[in-house]
Design an enzyme around this catalytic site. Structure first.
Site, PDB file in Angstrom:
ATOM      1  N   HIS A  96      32.911  51.884  37.225  1.00 44.58           N
ATOM      2  CA  HIS A  96      33.206  51.842  35.319  1.00 44.58           C
ATOM      3  C   HIS A  96      32.454  52.938  34.827  1.00 44.58           C
ATOM      4  O   HIS A  96      31.879  52.758  34.573  1.00 44.58           O
ATOM      5  CB  HIS A  96      32.151  50.047  34.977  1.00 44.58           C
ATOM      6  CG  HIS A  96      33.043  48.956  35.648  1.00 44.58           C
ATOM      7  ND1 HIS A  96      32.208  47.580  35.730  1.00 44.58           N
ATOM      8  CD2 HIS A  96      33.672  49.046  37.256  1.00 44.58           C
ATOM      9  CE1 HIS A  96      32.065  47.320  37.139  1.00 44.58           C
ATOM     10  NE2 HIS A  96      33.598  47.466  37.103  1.00 44.58           N
TER      11      HIS A  96
ATOM     12  N   GLU B 231      42.986  44.925  38.135  1.00 45.42           N
ATOM     13  CA  GLU B 231      43.099  43.780  39.243  1.00 45.42           C
ATOM     14  C   GLU B 231      42.952  42.499  39.059  1.00 45.42           C
ATOM     15  O   GLU B 231      41.969  41.851  38.593  1.00 45.42           O
ATOM     16  CB  GLU B 231      41.535  44.038  39.998  1.00 45.42           C
ATOM     17  CG  GLU B 231      40.589  44.516  38.382  1.00 45.42           C
ATOM     18  CD  GLU B 231      39.698  45.131  39.178  1.00 45.42           C
ATOM     19  OE1 GLU B 231      38.386  44.518  39.605  1.00 45.42           O
ATOM     20  OE2 GLU B 231      38.739  45.842  38.462  1.00 45.42           O
TER      21      GLU B 231
ATOM     22  N   ASP C 145       5.908  51.187  48.012  1.00 47.40           N
ATOM     23  CA  ASP C 145       6.168  52.746  48.177  1.00 47.40           C
ATOM     24  C   ASP C 145       7.312  53.290  47.921  1.00 47.40           C
ATOM     25  O   ASP C 145       7.927  54.709  48.571  1.00 47.40           O
ATOM     26  CB  ASP C 145       5.108  54.127  48.169  1.00 47.40           C
ATOM     27  CG  ASP C 145       4.879  53.701  49.237  1.00 47.40           C
ATOM     28  OD1 ASP C 145       5.916  52.158  50.772  1.00 47.40           O
ATOM     29  OD2 ASP C 145       4.104  53.992  50.683  1.00 47.40           O
TER      30      ASP C 145
ATOM     31  N   HIS D  29      30.880  38.028  41.101  1.00 47.62           N
ATOM     32  CA  HIS D  29      29.807  39.384  41.484  1.00 47.62           C
ATOM     33  C   HIS D  29      28.797  38.436  42.494  1.00 47.62           C
ATOM     34  O   HIS D  29      27.882  38.654  43.140  1.00 47.62           O
ATOM     35  CB  HIS D  29      29.260  39.726  40.454  1.00 47.62           C
ATOM     36  CG  HIS D  29      30.002  40.334  39.549  1.00 47.62           C
ATOM     37  ND1 HIS D  29      29.518  40.268  37.827  1.00 47.62           N
ATOM     38  CD2 HIS D  29      31.260  41.178  39.443  1.00 47.62           C
ATOM     39  CE1 HIS D  29      30.456  41.606  38.174  1.00 47.62           C
ATOM     40  NE2 HIS D  29      31.687  41.646  37.900  1.00 47.62           N
TER      41      HIS D  29
ATOM     42  N   ASP E 256      37.824  51.925  44.599  1.00 54.49           N
ATOM     43  CA  ASP E 256      37.349  50.518  44.237  1.00 54.49           C
ATOM     44  C   ASP E 256      38.524  49.555  44.632  1.00 54.49           C
ATOM     45  O   ASP E 256      39.832  49.880  43.570  1.00 54.49           O
ATOM     46  CB  ASP E 256      37.808  50.631  42.672  1.00 54.49           C
ATOM     47  CG  ASP E 256      36.934  49.236  42.355  1.00 54.49           C
ATOM     48  OD1 ASP E 256      36.726  48.094  43.033  1.00 54.49           O
ATOM     49  OD2 ASP E 256      36.318  49.170  41.045  1.00 54.49           O
TER      50      ASP E 256
ATOM     51  N   ARG F 223      41.501  37.803  44.295  1.00 57.73           N
ATOM     52  CA  ARG F 223      42.176  39.227  43.741  1.00 57.73           C
ATOM     53  C   ARG F 223      42.580  40.374  44.494  1.00 57.73           C
ATOM     54  O   ARG F 223      42.028  40.717  45.466  1.00 57.73           O
ATOM     55  CB  ARG F 223      40.231  39.530  43.402  1.00 57.73           C
ATOM     56  CG  ARG F 223      40.682  41.033  42.346  1.00 57.73           C
ATOM     57  CD  ARG F 223      39.124  41.200  41.220  1.00 57.73           C
ATOM     58  NE  ARG F 223      38.274  41.212  42.135  1.00 57.73           N
ATOM     59  CZ  ARG F 223      36.495  40.570  42.241  1.00 57.73           C
ATOM     60  NH1 ARG F 223      37.138  38.903  41.975  1.00 57.73           N
ATOM     61  NH2 ARG F 223      36.272  40.857  43.012  1.00 57.73           N
TER      62      ARG F 223
ATOM     63  N   TYR G 204      40.911  32.164  39.981  1.00 59.80           N
ATOM     64  CA  TYR G 204      40.269  31.611  40.852  1.00 59.80           C
ATOM     65  C   TYR G 204      39.312  30.084  39.994  1.00 59.80           C
ATOM     66  O   TYR G 204      40.076  30.253  38.954  1.00 59.80           O
ATOM     67  CB  TYR G 204      38.516  32.382  40.296  1.00 59.80           C
ATOM     68  CG  TYR G 204      38.484  33.360  40.914  1.00 59.80           C
ATOM     69  CD1 TYR G 204      37.876  34.698  41.686  1.00 59.80           C
ATOM     70  CD2 TYR G 204      38.925  34.443  38.896  1.00 59.80           C
ATOM     71  CE1 TYR G 204      38.282  35.901  41.644  1.00 59.80           C
ATOM     72  CE2 TYR G 204      39.027  35.950  39.331  1.00 59.80           C
ATOM     73  CZ  TYR G 204      38.853  36.815  40.215  1.00 59.80           C
ATOM     74  OH  TYR G 204      38.701  38.338  39.996  1.00 59.80           O
TER      75      TYR G 204
ATOM     76  N   ASP H 189      35.618  43.063  48.021  1.00 61.52           N
ATOM     77  CA  ASP H 189      35.910  44.473  46.651  1.00 61.52           C
ATOM     78  C   ASP H 189      34.842  45.211  47.747  1.00 61.52           C
ATOM     79  O   ASP H 189      33.361  44.821  47.291  1.00 61.52           O
ATOM     80  CB  ASP H 189      35.531  43.132  45.620  1.00 61.52           C
ATOM     81  CG  ASP H 189      35.891  44.399  44.264  1.00 61.52           C
ATOM     82  OD1 ASP H 189      36.062  45.617  44.776  1.00 61.52           O
ATOM     83  OD2 ASP H 189      35.846  43.891  43.516  1.00 61.52           O
TER      84      ASP H 189
ATOM     85  N   GLU I 292      43.511  44.740  43.813  1.00 62.93           N
ATOM     86  CA  GLU I 292      43.311  46.212  43.404  1.00 62.93           C
ATOM     87  C   GLU I 292      43.760  46.660  43.463  1.00 62.93           C
ATOM     88  O   GLU I 292      43.338  47.655  44.497  1.00 62.93           O
ATOM     89  CB  GLU I 292      41.451  45.679  43.119  1.00 62.93           C
ATOM     90  CG  GLU I 292      41.105  46.915  41.762  1.00 62.93           C
ATOM     91  CD  GLU I 292      39.157  46.658  42.590  1.00 62.93           C
ATOM     92  OE1 GLU I 292      38.882  45.825  42.966  1.00 62.93           O
ATOM     93  OE2 GLU I 292      38.829  47.256  40.982  1.00 62.93           O
TER      94      GLU I 292
ATOM     95  N   HIS J 105      38.500  37.976  33.862  1.00 58.25           N
ATOM     96  CA  HIS J 105      38.453  38.926  33.421  1.00 58.25           C
ATOM     97  C   HIS J 105      39.572  39.737  32.570  1.00 58.25           C
ATOM     98  O   HIS J 105      40.577  39.263  33.328  1.00 58.25           O
ATOM     99  CB  HIS J 105      37.690  39.293  34.816  1.00 58.25           C
ATOM    100  CG  HIS J 105      37.962  38.938  36.024  1.00 58.25           C
ATOM    101  ND1 HIS J 105      39.563  40.258  36.326  1.00 58.25           N
ATOM    102  CD2 HIS J 105      38.181  38.658  37.184  1.00 58.25           C
ATOM    103  CE1 HIS J 105      40.425  39.843  37.422  1.00 58.25           C
ATOM    104  NE2 HIS J 105      39.151  39.349  37.987  1.00 58.25           N
TER     105      HIS J 105
ATOM    106  N   HIS K 259      39.239  48.539  34.815  1.00 55.23           N
ATOM    107  CA  HIS K 259      38.318  49.457  33.757  1.00 55.23           C
ATOM    108  C   HIS K 259      38.176  50.428  34.516  1.00 55.23           C
ATOM    109  O   HIS K 259      39.458  51.738  35.421  1.00 55.23           O
ATOM    110  CB  HIS K 259      37.261  49.400  34.651  1.00 55.23           C
ATOM    111  CG  HIS K 259      36.904  48.822  36.060  1.00 55.23           C
ATOM    112  ND1 HIS K 259      36.875  49.873  36.663  1.00 55.23           N
ATOM    113  CD2 HIS K 259      37.453  47.928  36.946  1.00 55.23           C
ATOM    114  CE1 HIS K 259      36.681  49.724  38.116  1.00 55.23           C
ATOM    115  NE2 HIS K 259      36.676  48.716  38.522  1.00 55.23           N
TER     116      HIS K 259
HETATM  117 ZN    ZN Z   1      37.632  47.149  39.694  1.00 55.96          ZN
HETATM  118 MG    MG Z   2      36.797  46.172  42.643  1.00 59.61          MG
END
Ligand code: ZN
Ligand code: MG
Length: 449
Positions: free
Chosen positions: A371, A395, A39, A253, A281, A417, A399, A270, A419, A360, A364
């Site tokens: 996003h 960003e 629940d 991710h 972000d 990365r 890699y 990130d 960003e 990538h 965005h």
């Molecule tokens: Zn981002």
């Molecule tokens: Mg980010």
């Protein structure tokens, strides 16, 4: 705590949407509690479109913007704001908190009509009167299926009520079309909220950069940064925090955040704060110890150069794909100079050979969703041209997968990365996230304190 005042810009957005889409009925279901186990539900986050038009945050709400009848107070060509909300229930409110209820949905949120959500199926067919087209997002999520059935049943009931008039079936459009277009251009009020989200986000990143030490765990970064976000006034992270040490950073991710941080490795963070429903972000990558190794520094400098070239390219008239192309070219030039790629820059870009290391896109849109809504391409497939008020991330990332034995050993398992979040202005762009260092010397100075 319930709010007693809602800014007038929510109504201004409804006015614009309905003026731009005459004859349309907009049907927007809000977020409902989703169960995590037993629940226990996930924290509720209102649907961004419903929030954008009302500021209403409770579960189990639907917003309908319907054409007004000529005899109504809004008159012909006007529209009615109709909110369906949870009913007041003092027993439930004792357990789960106060509810606005229908009276306050009208008084505070400016609805012309408010009904309890249980009346949706009965009332919805009547709201189609005078509509020429329907804006409703069909066929989205599993949960959306029951919403779809309710909307289709209402359309069916409405159609039957027309009798034998020969009128055409109402066409259905995705509300994210017009709403995405509106949300793509940030108003000054929205920019202020996002500025705050970015400031809180940057302060959290800087705090982590100052305080992480070898031997701590990736989880320490997550708790530390999310603590700073809340302390700074954010309601929650705007997406799942990524705290990736060493080779974990090569997983785009990565979210386990449960491994030790080792001296000699880099850590990629990130993370973003959500403030008044708007997202920050930021990504930074820095040494777990004091300094970048020579190999890490070489790659870092390439990514930083590409990232800065991306920010420098952001101005009205340039396309969002153009920014990505500029970033990719600088990245490819760097990788050529390090011997990680060979050949001609344009050829590599066209053949996507660089995607082995930079898989990538650069940007965005950002806003209520991290996003955010809005089209990246025009209807003819060409790239969107940047205009003042657009707000997005820049960003680039690099890699080398740990198993990529074709790359020289010193680069294997490196993920970097960087960003920032930028706002397009009249003559260029404003970087909203400069508060957190990205120059290698500045980072090393901060890490050596
Ligand atoms: Zn981002
Ligand atoms: Mg980010």
């Amino acid at each position: 705590m319930l709010l007693s005042h809602i800014p007038s810009y929510f109504k201004a957005r409804r006015d614009k949407l309905m003026a731009d889409n005459p004859g349309g009925i907009f049907i927007l279901p809000g977020a409902v509690d989703m169960y995590r186990n037993g629940d226990q539900s996930y924290p509720l986050r209102q649907d961004s479109n419903l929030y954008y038009l009302t500021g209403y945050v409770e579960t189990d709400a639907w917003l309908v913007l319907a054409p007004a009848a000529a005899s109504s107070p809004q008159g012909k060509g006007g529209y009615r704001t109709v909110l369906f909300v949870q009913h007041r229930d003092l027993d439930k409110e004792m357990w789960n908190g106060e509810r606005y209820g229908t009276d306050r949905a009208m008084k505070i949120f400016g609805a012309d009509e408010a009904h309890v959500i249980d009346e949706l199926d009965k009332k919805l067919p009547e709201l189609f009167a005078g509509a020429e087209k329907v804006f409703y997002r069909l066929g989205t999520t599993e949960r959306g299926e029951s919403n779809d059935r309710r909307v289709l049943a209402a359309m069916h009931a409405h159609r039957r009520s027309l009798g034998r008039t020969g009128k055409p079936v109402l066409p259905v459009f995705d509300p994210n079309g017009p709403l995405g277009e509106m949300r793509l251009f940030k108003t000054p009020e929205e920019v202020e909220l996002i500025r705050t989200a970015c400031r809180i986000t940057a302060a959290g990143h800087k705090h982590v950069m100052e305080n992480i030490r070898p031997g701590m765990n990736e989880g320490d970064i997550q708790t530390m940064i999310e603590h700073e976000f809340r302390r700074g006034g954010a309601s929650c992270p705007s997406f799942g925090t990524i705290a990736a040490g060493g080779k974990n950073a090569a997983c785009l991710h990565y979210m386990s955040n449960n491994e030790p941080l080792r001296d000699g490795e880099l850590v990629l963070v990130d993370a973003g704060a959500e403030y008044a429903q708007y997202s920050g972000d930021i990504t930074r990558t820095f040494p777990v110890g004091r300094k970048f190794s020579p190999a890490q520094a070489r790659i870092y400098d390439v990514v930083l150069k590409a990232q800065k070239a991306g920010v420098a390219a952001c101005k009205p008239g340039v396309t969002i794909t153009g920014v990505h192309k500029r970033v990719s070219e600088v990245m490819i030039e760097g990788l050529l100079s390090l011997g990680l790629l060979s050949g001609d820059v344009q050829e590599i870009f066209t053949n996507n050979t660089h995607k082995r290391f930079f898989p990538h896109n650069t940007s965005h849109w950002m806003g209520l969703d991290v996003h955010d809504a809005g089209l990246y391409l025009n209807n003819d497939g060409s790239s969107r041209t940047l205009e003042p008020g657009m707000l997005f991330s820049v960003e680039p990332g690099f890699y080398v997968q740990p198993g990529d034995t074709e790359a020289s050993a010193e680069y294997q398992g490196i993920g970097i990365r960087i960003e920032d979040d930028v706002l397009i202005t009249r003559d260029g762009c404003e970087n909203l996230t400069t508060l957190v260092p990205k120059e290698r010397a500045e980072i090393e100075a901060l890490r050596s304190k």
